[in-house]
Design a protein around this motif. Structure first.
Motif, PDB file in Angstrom:
ATOM      1  N   GLU A 167       0.888  -1.156   0.000  1.00 58.98           N
ATOM      2  CA  GLU A 167       0.000   0.000   0.000  1.00 58.98           C
ATOM      3  C   GLU A 167       0.932   1.214   0.000  1.00 58.98           C
ATOM      4  OE1 GLU A 167      -2.089   3.019   0.107  1.00 58.98           O
ATOM      5  OE2 GLU A 167      -3.255   1.184  -0.157  1.00 58.98           O
ATOM      6  N   ALA A 168       1.075   1.873  -1.148  1.00 52.45           N
ATOM      7  CA  ALA A 168       2.111   2.894  -1.363  1.00 52.45           C
ATOM      8  C   ALA A 168       1.988   4.113  -0.449  1.00 52.45           C
ATOM      9  CB  ALA A 168       2.106   3.334  -2.823  1.00 52.45           C
ATOM     10  N   ARG A 169       0.789   4.450   0.007  1.00 47.65           N
ATOM     11  CA  ARG A 169       0.652   5.620   0.886  1.00 47.65           C
ATOM     12  C   ARG A 169       1.286   5.381   2.249  1.00 47.65           C
ATOM     13  NH1 ARG A 169      -5.046   6.020   1.738  1.00 47.65           N
ATOM     14  NH2 ARG A 169      -5.109   3.959   0.851  1.00 47.65           N
ATOM     15  N   GLU A 170       1.385   4.121   2.647  1.00 41.27           N
ATOM     16  CA  GLU A 170       1.891   3.809   3.980  1.00 41.27           C
ATOM     17  C   GLU A 170       3.305   3.246   3.995  1.00 41.27           C
ATOM     18  OE1 GLU A 170      -0.752   1.678   6.586  1.00 41.27           O
ATOM     19  OE2 GLU A 170      -2.487   2.356   5.440  1.00 41.27           O
ATOM     20  N   HIS A 171       3.701   2.559   2.925  1.00 41.80           N
ATOM     21  CA  HIS A 171       5.000   1.879   2.921  1.00 41.80           C
ATOM     22  C   HIS A 171       5.692   2.042   1.578  1.00 41.80           C
ATOM     23  CE1 HIS A 171       2.728  -0.027   6.190  1.00 41.80           C
ATOM     24  NE2 HIS A 171       3.901   0.045   6.793  1.00 41.80           N
ATOM     25  N   ARG A 172       7.023   2.119   1.632  1.00 41.28           N
ATOM     26  CA  ARG A 172       7.747   2.366   0.387  1.00 41.28           C
ATOM     27  C   ARG A 172       8.576   1.184  -0.089  1.00 41.28           C
ATOM     28  NH1 ARG A 172      11.773   7.138   0.606  1.00 41.28           N
ATOM     29  NH2 ARG A 172      13.097   6.066  -0.853  1.00 41.28           N
ATOM     30  N   ASP A 173       8.855   0.198   0.761  1.00 43.34           N
ATOM     31  CA  ASP A 173       9.665  -0.937   0.331  1.00 43.34           C
ATOM     32  C   ASP A 173       9.386  -2.128   1.245  1.00 43.34           C
ATOM     33  OD1 ASP A 173      11.507  -2.335  -1.177  1.00 43.34           O
ATOM     34  OD2 ASP A 173      13.262  -1.248  -0.451  1.00 43.34           O
ATOM     35  N   TYR A 174       9.839  -3.285   0.816  1.00 42.45           N
ATOM     36  CA  TYR A 174       9.728  -4.487   1.649  1.00 42.45           C
ATOM     37  C   TYR A 174      10.963  -5.351   1.434  1.00 42.45           C
ATOM     38  CZ  TYR A 174       8.547  -7.391  -2.391  1.00 42.45           C
ATOM     39  OH  TYR A 174       8.583  -8.062  -3.582  1.00 42.45           O
ATOM     40  N   LYS A 175      11.202  -6.239   2.395  1.00 45.95           N
ATOM     41  CA  LYS A 175      12.298  -7.211   2.315  1.00 45.95           C
ATOM     42  C   LYS A 175      11.848  -8.485   3.014  1.00 45.95           C
ATOM     43  CE  LYS A 175      16.056  -3.940   3.309  1.00 45.95           C
ATOM     44  NZ  LYS A 175      17.212  -3.725   4.182  1.00 45.95           N
ATOM     45  N   TRP A 176      12.334  -9.594   2.520  1.00 43.96           N
ATOM     46  CA  TRP A 176      12.224 -10.869   3.224  1.00 43.96           C
ATOM     47  C   TRP A 176      13.603 -11.104   3.828  1.00 43.96           C
ATOM     48  CZ3 TRP A 176       7.833 -13.504   4.080  1.00 43.96           C
ATOM     49  CH2 TRP A 176       6.724 -13.251   3.260  1.00 43.96           C
ATOM     50  N   VAL A 177      13.733 -11.058   5.149  1.00 45.36           N
ATOM     51  CA  VAL A 177      15.038 -11.147   5.803  1.00 45.36           C
ATOM     52  C   VAL A 177      15.151 -12.421   6.637  1.00 45.36           C
ATOM     53  CG1 VAL A 177      15.421  -8.645   5.824  1.00 45.36           C
ATOM     54  CG2 VAL A 177      14.290  -9.729   7.768  1.00 45.36           C
ATOM     55  N   THR A 178      16.386 -12.853   6.803  1.00 45.71           N
ATOM     56  CA  THR A 178      16.668 -14.066   7.581  1.00 45.71           C
ATOM     57  C   THR A 178      16.770 -13.723   9.068  1.00 45.71           C
ATOM     58  OG1 THR A 178      19.055 -13.787   7.423  1.00 45.71           O
ATOM     59  CG2 THR A 178      17.974 -15.067   5.659  1.00 45.71           C
ATOM     60  N   GLU A 179      16.759 -14.757   9.873  1.00 43.18           N
ATOM     61  CA  GLU A 179      16.936 -14.600  11.317  1.00 43.18           C
ATOM     62  C   GLU A 179      18.284 -13.943  11.617  1.00 43.18           C
ATOM     63  OE1 GLU A 179      16.432 -17.308  15.352  1.00 43.18           O
ATOM     64  OE2 GLU A 179      16.570 -18.302  13.401  1.00 43.18           O
ATOM     65  N   GLU A 180      19.302 -14.330  10.882  1.00 44.47           N
ATOM     66  CA  GLU A 180      20.634 -13.755  11.069  1.00 44.47           C
ATOM     67  C   GLU A 180      20.629 -12.240  10.832  1.00 44.47           C
ATOM     68  OE1 GLU A 180      24.293 -14.163   8.246  1.00 44.47           O
ATOM     69  OE2 GLU A 180      24.341 -15.858   9.662  1.00 44.47           O
ATOM     70  N   GLU A 181      19.918 -11.801   9.814  1.00 46.60           N
ATOM     71  CA  GLU A 181      19.841 -10.356   9.536  1.00 46.60           C
ATOM     72  C   GLU A 181      19.112  -9.619  10.657  1.00 46.60           C
ATOM     73  OE1 GLU A 181      19.661  -9.829   4.776  1.00 46.60           O
ATOM     74  OE2 GLU A 181      18.172 -11.220   5.619  1.00 46.60           O
TER      75      GLU A 181
END
Length: 182
Positions: free
Chosen positions: A130-144
């Motif tokens: 939803e562009a009005r609220e968020h600009r990016d996403y990532k799928w990150v590991t537990e280590e990150e």
């Protein structure tokens, strides 16, 4: 989980200290087939929002029209990421306890509940923000996520989020192990 299977109108009278409302979020952990590490979805807040450009998990306020607190979490995930969550199959419980805070300007007291969602499949699910609220996403590991505690990396909106995500990884790991042992 039964406590969160009720609507706001039933929940709030039993929790009179909560005068503002309930906020929900979802730690979504994707567990791929063997070999690849599990990953969690984090989304980056918009520049003109509170905690600008900080990372968080999908969520938002429980509304009067939501049939339950859990259904509000499912709705918020869908609105913010486009991901469909099957509450009965994918939600494994809650993580991070709950957080309460008082709004300085109004004095209203709020509670946040974070649900743990497990998704499976060969590929990471496609996210549509939803562009009005968020600009990016990532799928990150537990280590990150762990590196964040060392002052590196992600830049979460608040510290308790990191702890809840790490708890989520642990609960999913146990859930997978229990499933394999049966």
């Amino acid at each position: 989980m039964e406590e969160y299977s009720q609507p706001l109108s039933t929940y709030l009278p039993n929790h009179p200290s909560i005068t503002g409302g309930i906020v929900v979020s979802a730690v979504i952990i994707h567990t791929p087939p063997e070999g690849a590490p599990p990953r969690t979805l984090i989304i980056q807040r918009a520049l003109k929002d509170g905690f600008p450009l900080k990372w968080e998990t999908p969520g938002g306020g429980v509304e009067d029209f939501d049939s339950s607190i859990i259904s509000a979490a499912v709705r918020e995930v869908k609105e913010e990421t486009g991901l469909a969550v099957d509450a009965e199959q994918a939600i494994l419980g809650t993580v991070g306890g709950f957080t309460e805070w008082e709004e300085p300007k109004t004095g209203l007291r709020w509670r946040k509940v974070t649900f743990l969602v497990r998704m499976t499949g060969e590929e990471l699910p496609v996210v549509q923000l939803e562009a009005r609220e968020h600009r990016d996403y990532k799928w990150v590991t537990e280590e990150e996520v762990e590196e964040e505690g060392e002052g590196k990396g992600i830049g979460f909106a608040y510290g308790q989020l990191r702890r809840g995500i790490l708890e989520g990884f642990e609960k999913v790991r146990k859930s997978v192990q229990e499933g394999l042992e049966r």
